[in-house]
Design an enzyme around this catalytic site. Structure first.
Site, mmCIF file in Angstrom:
data_model
loop_
_atom_site.group_PDB
_atom_site.id
_atom_site.type_symbol
_atom_site.label_atom_id
_atom_site.label_comp_id
_atom_site.label_asym_id
_atom_site.label_seq_id
_atom_site.Cartn_x
_atom_site.Cartn_y
_atom_site.Cartn_z
ATOM 1 N N GLU A 16 5.852 39.668 11.476
ATOM 2 C CA GLU A 16 5.805 41.121 11.376
ATOM 3 C C GLU A 16 7.194 41.723 11.236
ATOM 4 O O GLU A 16 7.406 42.675 10.474
ATOM 5 C CB GLU A 16 5.091 41.707 12.598
ATOM 6 C CG GLU A 16 4.655 43.172 12.425
ATOM 7 C CD GLU A 16 5.736 44.181 12.797
ATOM 8 O OE1 GLU A 16 5.596 45.367 12.461
ATOM 9 O OE2 GLU A 16 6.735 43.775 13.443
ATOM 10 N N ASP B 139 6.535 37.297 16.892
ATOM 11 C CA ASP B 139 7.943 37.185 16.496
ATOM 12 C C ASP B 139 8.722 38.405 16.976
ATOM 13 O O ASP B 139 8.138 39.467 17.267
ATOM 14 C CB ASP B 139 8.074 37.018 14.979
ATOM 15 C CG ASP B 139 7.610 38.236 14.205
ATOM 16 O OD1 ASP B 139 6.553 38.794 14.563
ATOM 17 O OD2 ASP B 139 8.291 38.629 13.242
#
Length: 958
Positions: free
Chosen positions: A565, A500
């Site tokens: 994250e 991400d």
């Protein structure tokens, strides 16, 4: 207009706005004597080539030459630029000519580079160290030297000039006038242009520019050779000699070199070379299609017995050298065709319109594309590392490198783990908008995860998607199994990363590219996620894939790639615990999710601060009020309570007042102090504007190994005006923790302290303390086996790192530290503040590239010799202060660093699997992760892959 006129004008005139068909007849300037035999139109049958990289400069690119490893580009400013074909990094910038560089030619063995220019000379450069071996100039006033060719068989240089001559110089010619050593030599090109700059009426001459006699920086050294009058072929063409090429496929003299030239008279001539007469050219025949003068030949190329000539007016002539017949006349463009090249059985033509066209062997158009925002002035074709590339240069001051791999008649078998495939796979991954914080991107996140999983599967890894709670993005579990022969000894390495990214929008046009369309520019890959963290993940995958194909993977590599994250690793811990049996035992943990301290020295990270994010809220039972109506000393105001409460958290110099807050913090040991000394000395040596090593060391220690508390923002209820007493007030707070501080314990201490202090206020309001997120700090053992293996791999891959002291051209504030603070050690947590910041470190590291790195190697030697001589002289100290570049030193070891940021997963994984972790930063300080124009240098991507490869191969042997 002459070719030089076209090229000079190209850098000044804006691109022409063309409309309609590029080959539309009524748009062609000038009047043709006859119609071309075929107008190819604008239809195309093939997909456009991929732009691999674009390299920018400050002046037009006029000529190109490609070796096996480098791009050589001649510029309008008199420079020869040298770029790596592997990383597209600029290796050198040779200031070689006082005028434009109009011609470049490589010797067959690629050991010599010949350049010609508007200063009427030809320079000969050694490609090994880029020193000048010789300088050739004519005894005649030749004007511009448009082209140059070199016969390795005859050891003879040929040049085509503005004064219609072809001239040559043989290396073995005894009659040539040569100057070397301490002899007084003439200044080549320093005379007035008597033929072209003749006196006007009354004997007046246009004044020469003030810099007319300035010798270019690197146009020094080697022999200065005057081409004798006997080595001149006058009126070789009835017009400027624009282009030349050597060929061995002319039927009349099969196997022997023939010089082919094209000129402003519209004629192509073939010249037999007389080996007995110092390589003198003798005309074999000429190719003339019978049209009137004025339609110049700007470019020629030969494939087998076919000759291709690019003309004014957008035409291309195709000649059969066996029959000397014009077999095709293509109207390829609607304006002058300045460059043609043949590659893989296809013909590429480029014109002043900025467009490129590719034709097959039947002269059918394969594609048409706009390659430059301006005139295309040079092009070249090359097979590089099993990939066909086409390079163009234009008046928009850029070089473009295109992937034209479909130009291979017989497909070359390519390894699927090549660097080119690595870049392609990364570009595809970057194209997915995997923004975990944006619900609108939820589907893109899933698609990105699916694509990444497919990359693992294509390389033979076993994969599985691990679901997370509350519908958060899945975790990818992938496993590469080591060599079966080493099963009993195999270790298990867990590689952690995240697919991400943070949000990226370009409405304000601050990005130079579309954030989710990766583009290569000047040796860097721009795009969201290239550095954080998609690039490092892809490098690690390809390292495993190559080791697997070579059967040298000595360990089992488990990848855990999460998709949350950037949003606090939501659901990651639960997913790992739920699937711990599938993940299995772990011996080592490795991640690559950070950056170097500057742009020069590789680093290894051994420590991270943890973080606690909290909200503190004070709420009243009464509604929002007006201060003029209801304000009084009897009223407990929520915002006033909040301010008084927060004031108890910190004291002078930011000291946190929570009892016991600092008790767990580990003292600074002698070994770690040496690491800080190494960092400070290395960075200050390279960047003197950072101040003293002691000042920098203090600054780094405060940001890496000291716990802090920060108040980020206030929010209040009610309308936004000055008269409101808000009912509710809240503040966002973070605490950065250091190793040995437990996040849960610290959060409880923080909450208890605030409630105790609030009770002392005796307020009727209500206090709420919320812990939104917490991540543990981490401290690794930088002396264990995995760090030793990483260090050896970095030293092996990166090699000696040039460590030159420089002075920035922009004045930077110098840090002055009192003696009491400049000492190497201090018992106080709160010495006087040092202004050194991470931004200053990044900007210093990313200032102008080291001067020695962009100059020929002979200049490096010269500077070092000069500095050594100065050191011996009485005035060496003064000279040393005045010098722009100090002696170059080299280091091989990486810097061992800690960071102030946090990665929630790393300490969790260590605890969960009882395995030590190591952190290998792949990116540079200037990568702009989380910011506009995030990027990753190609050299870092490739070298990171090699470091991973060595670690995955060698760690089990330790």
């Amino acid at each position: 207009m002459s070719l030089r006129g076209l090229r000079s004008q190209a850098a000044l005139a804006p691109p022409t706005a063309y409309t309609g068909s590029e080959t539309e007849e009524n748009d062609t300037p000038g009047v043709l004597t006859r119609q071309p035999s075929q107008d190819v139109g604008d239809k195309q049958s093939k997909q456009l080539p991929t732009l691999l990289h674009r390299l920018g400069h400050n002046s037009s690119i006029l000529t190109l030459a490609l070796s096996d490893e480098f791009i050589y580009a001649g510029t309008r400013g008199g420079e020869i630029l040298v770029y790596s074909l592997r990383t597209y990094a600029k290796k050198a910038s040779i200031e070689g000519h006082r005028g434009s560089v109009l011609g470049l030619c490589l010797s067959g063995d690629q050991e010599l580079l010949f350049s010609s220019g508007g200063d009427r000379i030809v320079n000969v450069w050694k490609t090994g160290d880029l020193s000048r071996q010789a300088c050739l100039y004519s005894s005649y006033d030749v004007g511009d030297v448009f082209c140059v060719a070199y016969s390795e068989v005859l050891r003879t240089v040929y040049l085509g000039a503005q004064n219609t001559t072809i001239q040559w110089c043989s290396h073995d010619q005894t009659s040539t006038k040569r100057f070397s050593g301490g002899q007084q030599v003439p200044t080549p090109g320093g005379r007035g242009k008597d033929f072209f700059d003749s006196r006007g009426p009354g004997g007046a001459r246009t004044p020469r520019p003030a810099d007319a006699d300035i010798v270019p920086k690197h146009a020094k050294g080697g022999e200065v050779i005057e081409i004798g009058t006997q080595n001149v072929k006058h009126f070789a063409h009835y017009g400027y000699v624009y282009c030349m090429v050597l060929a061995k496929s002319v039927p009349e003299v099969a196997g022997q070199e023939v010089l082919i030239t094209g000129g402003g008279d519209g004629v192509v001539k073939l010249w037999k070379l007389d080996a007995k007469n110092d390589g003198a050219p003798e005309e074999l025949y000429q190719l003339d299609d019978g049209r009137e003068e004025g339609h110049s030949i700007h470019s020629v190329s030969v494939e087998g017995t076919f000759l291709y000539a690019g003309r004014s007016g957008g035409e291309i002539d195709v000649w059969d050298l066996e029959t000397r017949q014009l077999i095709r006349n293509l109207k390829a463009h609607r304006d002058d065709v300045l460059t043609i090249c043949i590659g893989g059985g296809f013909m590429f033509s480029a014109a002043v319109t900025g467009y490129v066209r590719k034709f097959d062997r039947q002269y059918q158009l394969q594609f048409r594309m706009e390659a430059h925002q301006g005139r295309i002035l040079a092009s070249a074709f090359k097979h590089h590392r099993r990939r066909a590339i086409y390079v163009t240069g234009g008046s928009d001051s850029t070089l473009a490198v295109w992937d034209v791999s479909d130009c291979v008649s017989t497909p070359i078998s390519t390894m699927k783990t090549t660097n080119e495939q690595l870049v392609d796979s990364l570009a595809k991954l970057v194209s997915y908008k995997t923004v975990s914080s944006d619900p609108k991107c939820a589907l893109e996140c899933r698609r990105g995860a699916s694509y990444l999983r497919s990359v693992f599967k294509n390389f033979g890894a076993t994969t599985e998607m691990l679901s997370t709670q509350h519908g958060h993005n899945p975790v990818i579990l992938a496993r590469f199994k080591g060599n079966p022969a080493s099963r009993a000894k195999r270790k298990k390495i867990l590689f952690y990363g995240h697919y991400d990214v943070v949000a990226a929008e370009n409405k304000a046009k601050k990005w130079i590219v579309d954030p989710f369309t990766m583009e290569g520019i000047d040796g860097y890959l721009y795009g969201r996620g290239t550095s954080d963290n998609k690039g490092p993940i892809m490098a690690a995958i390809f390292a495993c894939a190559e080791l697997t194909s070579e059967q040298t993977l000595g360990s089992d590599i488990n990848f855990l790639i999460e998709g949350e994250e950037e949003s606090g690793s939501r659901g990651f811990e639960e997913a790992v615990r739920a699937n711990k049996d599938k993940i299995g035992d772990v011996d080592w943990i490795l991640l690559a999710n950070s950056y170097w301290l500057d742009d020069r020295i590789p680093c290894l990270t051994y420590g991270l601060r943890g973080v606690i994010h909290a909200k503190v809220q004070v709420e009243s039972s009464h509604p929002d009020m007006h201060s003029g109506v209801d304000g009084s000393a009897e009223l407990d105001e929520s915002l006033k309570d909040l301010v008084m409460l927060l004031s108890t958290l910190t004291g002078k110099n930011g000291e946190v007042k929570i009892p016991g807050f600092y008790d767990p913090v580990l003292p600074l040991g002698n070994e770690e102090q040496k690491l800080y000394d190494d960092i400070a000395n290395a960075l200050v040596h390279r960047n003197p504007e950072l101040g003293t090593p002691a000042a920098l060391k203090k600054s780094l220690m405060r940001r890496w190994r000291e716990a802090t508390l920060t108040i980020h923002r206030f929010n209040t209820s009610g309308p936004d005006n000055a008269s409101i007493i808000p009912r509710l007030a809240k503040a966002a707070i973070s605490m950065r923790l250091v190793p040995n501080q437990e996040a849960a314990v610290t959060a409880e201490m923080f909450t208890s302290f605030l409630h105790a202090q609030f009770a002392n206020l005796e307020s009727n309001n209500k206090l709420t303390v919320t812990i939104d997120h917490q991540a543990e700090p981490w401290l690794g053992d930088w002396q264990n086996e995995i760090y030793q293996t990483l260090e050896e791999a970095i030293m092996d891959v990166w090699g000696p790192i040039e460590h030159t002291r420089r002075r920035s051209s922009v004045a930077q504030p110098r840090v002055t530290i009192p003696n009491s603070v400049a000492s190497e050690s201090s018992d106080s947590y709160f010495p006087l503040k040092s202004p050194t910041t991470s931004n200053l470190l990044a900007n210093s590291g990313n200032a102008d590239p080291p001067s020695l790195a962009l100059t020929p190697l002979t200049e490096v030697t010269s500077k070092l010799e000069d500095l050594a001589a100065r050191k011996k002289s009485p005035s060496s100290k003064r000279n040393s202060r005045d010098a722009k570049v100090a002696p170059a030193t080299h280091r091989k070891k990486p810097l061992y660093i800690r960071e102030g940021g946090s990665i929630p997963a790393i300490r969790f994984l260590e605890k969960e699997f009882d395995a030590p972790a190591a952190h290998f930063p792949c990116g540079q300080a200037s990568d702009s992760a989380h910011l506009d124009n995030e990027r990753l240098r190609l050299a870092n991507l490739y070298n990171s892959r090699e470091v991973f490869k060595r670690v995955f191969r060698d760690l089990p042997r330790k």
